[in-house]
Design an enzyme around this catalytic site. Structure first.
Site, mmCIF file in Angstrom:
data_model
loop_
_atom_site.group_PDB
_atom_site.id
_atom_site.type_symbol
_atom_site.label_atom_id
_atom_site.label_comp_id
_atom_site.label_asym_id
_atom_site.label_seq_id
_atom_site.Cartn_x
_atom_site.Cartn_y
_atom_site.Cartn_z
ATOM 1 N N ASP A 140 0.724 -1.197 0.144
ATOM 2 C CA ASP A 140 0.155 -0.034 0.067
ATOM 3 C C ASP A 140 0.779 1.110 0.026
ATOM 4 O OD1 ASP A 140 -2.186 1.860 0.473
ATOM 5 O OD2 ASP A 140 -3.201 -0.044 0.913
ATOM 6 N N ASP B 45 -11.396 -2.419 11.465
ATOM 7 C CA ASP B 45 -10.714 -1.299 12.165
ATOM 8 C C ASP B 45 -11.720 -0.418 12.682
ATOM 9 O OD1 ASP B 45 -11.650 -0.764 9.353
ATOM 10 O OD2 ASP B 45 -10.062 0.760 9.041
ATOM 11 N N ASP C 236 -8.979 -0.504 -5.941
ATOM 12 C CA ASP C 236 -9.612 0.583 -5.270
ATOM 13 C C ASP C 236 -9.082 1.897 -5.381
ATOM 14 O OD1 ASP C 236 -7.777 -0.634 -3.504
ATOM 15 O OD2 ASP C 236 -8.647 0.545 -2.053
ATOM 16 N N GLU C 237 -9.648 3.017 -5.194
ATOM 17 C CA GLU C 237 -9.444 4.177 -4.740
ATOM 18 C C GLU C 237 -8.152 4.573 -5.489
ATOM 19 O OE1 GLU C 237 -10.717 4.370 -0.119
ATOM 20 O OE2 GLU C 237 -8.861 3.681 -0.499
ATOM 21 N N HIS D 90 -2.861 3.195 -4.462
ATOM 22 C CA HIS D 90 -2.217 2.721 -3.205
ATOM 23 C C HIS D 90 -0.861 2.173 -3.393
ATOM 24 C CE1 HIS D 90 -5.790 3.342 -0.485
ATOM 25 N NE2 HIS D 90 -6.297 2.802 -1.471
HETATM 26 C C1 TNX Z 1 -10.753 1.789 2.593
HETATM 27 S S1 TNX Z 1 -11.663 -1.126 1.619
HETATM 28 C C2 TNX Z 1 -9.856 1.041 1.862
HETATM 29 C C3 TNX Z 1 -8.195 1.121 2.675
HETATM 30 C C4 TNX Z 1 -8.453 1.789 3.962
HETATM 31 C C5 TNX Z 1 -10.021 1.526 4.543
HETATM 32 C C6 TNX Z 1 -10.163 2.024 5.926
HETATM 33 C C7 TNX Z 1 -10.485 -0.514 0.526
HETATM 34 C C8 TNX Z 1 -10.584 -1.213 -0.645
HETATM 35 N N1 TNX Z 1 -9.942 0.812 0.716
HETATM 36 O O1 TNX Z 1 -7.289 1.356 2.050
HETATM 37 O O2 TNX Z 1 -7.394 1.174 4.798
HETATM 38 O O3 TNX Z 1 -10.789 1.964 3.814
HETATM 39 O O4 TNX Z 1 -11.024 1.435 6.679
#
Ligand code: TNX
Length: 542
Positions: free
Chosen positions: A197, A431, A330-331, A267
């Site tokens: 990450d 978490d 993701d993201e 990430h």
């Molecule tokens: C979202 S779940 C994220 C993580 C973070 C998390 C914290 C996901 C695919 N991405 O990068 O750590 O929320 O709850």
């Protein structure tokens, strides 16, 4: 005179100690499908001569050794491993009973003659062993009796997952092995290992050595929730290839498949810090010291990036026998891709045009995911991605891990024909807080509120979901992200006892679920946690 009183007292205590019997209880977690009392007498644990298992079967022998260890830990009795039944004394026998039982199913038959643990395959026997372990009280063996009963269970879901983020904070292989022990106790069969990450790259990749030489270290970490002040405590660590092999073998012995995740194209700051040429701007980049979503991602137009990903996949598939490889997805903000000449050229070269809800950049991510999915297919593996991959136009052979439940991705994905693993962040993010916000004695964690009762109540296949879509829900998982989890005890505290609730969601048919009954079964499991030195959150347990 004193001596006489002491002697009498000691004799009395000894008499009480021998008189007290502790009864095992088949009311375990996760709840078996059936527990049928046979009306026969109890069997005394101390009368059992040993554990008998088929000769020449390595997996069954390993099972027998586990059982012997568990019984010794809980009761002090070290049962010998036997190949045949010695005379008339009762034994615990381990048996295979396929095809009457499916591979993960078990049936325990406890009678005054002994205890037979049958499974459809060695993993079923292993789950039966876990149930016997959880049925036993923590007490001296000579005080324990086991009620006669036939106990059976078949897990509801084939995929029963638990995740651990080792990037945001690093956990060494010993902690990971202990984590696998915890998963095994709960009948979980999949460990999702989040290995990279923004804040750290944690797996040695021989072809790209700087990933761990440089990407596994950060000099400091932000305090609190991005408070703007830093601790100046370095965080570093990674797993060598031997470490990975060791953990994978440790998991396999416990019938746990390890799914590695390399999150891409977002990430990725730790990898970019090591190899800035993989980014759109060429850097410089640093391993992230704060939390969140970052704009710096892998370049989608650079062929070296595709080669990099294939190289990583080559090494991952060599180290991990898992049928699935998780590639994140993701993201991944697209602001850099919108400006990057190479990404623009790639989009033009591929003839991508924005369509409906898909931007050109989303489709470029889709192209990357497809390339890697095809690459994995040739190796006989399947790609898993976070639900953002649905916004990239990938084909339905990719498995979707649904985490953003508020936009109903699980439902969207099953409708599109994908297999889905449900991991909704409103419920299955361990978490998040377990205690109400006003509770003053809880650690600083991500936020949210996901108490034990909520995890327990989760239903991955609601009645409103048509049956043909329900078939695509292959399982359920919870995630333990580690931004705020810097040490083992806190990881355990966040995990337990919610993992117990998760295991019942994964194993039990909905009609067998009953929260009050679950709470009544929980204390014996908590005894095991304490005996193993595993912290847990004592909330909600009244
Ligand atoms: C979202 S779940 C994220 C993580 C973070 C998390 C914290 C996901 C695919 N991405 O990068 O750590 O929320 O709850």
């Amino acid at each position: 005179m004193h001596r006489i009183i002491v002697t009498i007292l000691l004799a009395g205590i000894a008499a009480i100690a021998t008189a007290a019997t502790h009864r095992a209880s088949w009311a375990t977690v996760p709840r078996p499908d059936t527990v049928v009392a046979t009306g026969q007498a109890d069997v005394a644990l101390a009368s059992i001569a040993g554990i008998v298992c088929p000769t020449g079967d390595a997996a069954m022998h390993r099972n027998a050794a586990f059982l012997a260890d568990y019984v010794a830990q809980s009761t002090g009795l070290r049962l010998p491993l036997l190949t045949t039944r010695p005379g008339e004394r009762p034994v615990i026998s381990l048996e295979l009973d396929a095809p009457r039982l499916s591979p993960e199913a078990y049936r325990i038959t406890a009678t005054p003659d002994g205890i037979a643990i049958a499974g459809g395959a060695p993993q079923g026997v292993f789950y039966g062993i876990q149930t016997l372990r959880k049925a036993l009280p923590l007490a001296a063996a000579r005080s324990i009796v086991i009620p006669s009963a036939i106990v059976s269970a078949t897990p509801r879901f084939a995929y029963r997952g638990m995740h651990l983020d080792v990037s945001r904070h690093f956990f060494g292989k010993e902690m990971v092995k202990e984590y696998l022990d915890i998963l095994a106790l709960h009948g979980i069969n999949t460990f999702h290992w989040h290995l990279s990450d923004d804040q750290g790259w944690r797996i040695e990749i021989a072809k790209w050595p700087r990933l761990t030489q440089e990407g596994s270290r950060r000099p400091r970490t932000v305090i609190g929730r991005n408070a703007g002040i830093y601790d100046n405590v370095p965080v570093e660590g990674y797993y060598t290839r031997d470490d990975i092999r060791e953990v994978v073998a440790y998991a396999a012995a416990r019938y746990i498949t390890v799914i590695p995740e390399i999150d891409m194209p977002g990430h990725m700051r730790a990898a970019l810090a090591a190899y800035p040429e993989l980014g759109c701007t060429g850097g410089p980049y640093t391993v992230a010291e704060t939390w969140g979503v970052f704009d710096e991602i892998l370049c989608g137009g650079n062929d070296t990036v595709y080669q990099f990903l294939r190289d990583v996949l080559d090494e991952l598939t060599e180290l991990f026998p898992s049928p699935y490889i998780h590639l994140g997805g993701d993201e991944a903000p697209k602001s850099e891709w919108e400006r990057c000449p190479r990404c623009r050229a790639k989009i033009a070269q591929l003839g991508i045009a924005a369509t409906g809800r898909l931007t050109a950049e989303n489709q470029l991510q889709g192209h990357m995911v497809r390339m890697m999915s095809d690459y994995l297919k040739h190796k006989g593996r399947r790609l898993i991605g976070w639900d953002e991959i649905l916004e990239c136009g990938v084909d339905s052979s990719a498995v979707v891990m649904s985490w953003r439940d508020y936009i109903k991705d699980g439902a969207d994905a099953t409708a599109a024909g994908h297999d889905v693993i449900m991991a909704p962040n409103s419920t299955m993010y361990f978490d998040h807080n377990q205690l109400p916000a006003e509770h003053r004695r809880q650690p600083l964690v991500f936020g949210g509120y996901s108490p034990l009762s909520k995890v327990y109540a989760y239903e991955p296949c609601p009645a409103t979901m048509p049956a043909e879509r329900q078939r695509h829900v292959i399982g359920v998982q919870a995630n333990l992200w580690a931004e705020y989890i810097a040490y083992r005890e806190l990881a355990h505290y966040q995990l337990l006892p919610r993992l117990a609730a998760l295991s019942e969601v994964q194993w039990a048919q909905p009609q067998r679920k009953d929260y009050a009954d679950f709470l009544a079964r929980l204390p014996r499991l908590l005894d095991i946690y304490r005996a193993c030195g595993w912290r847990y959150c004592p909330h909600d347990i009244k």
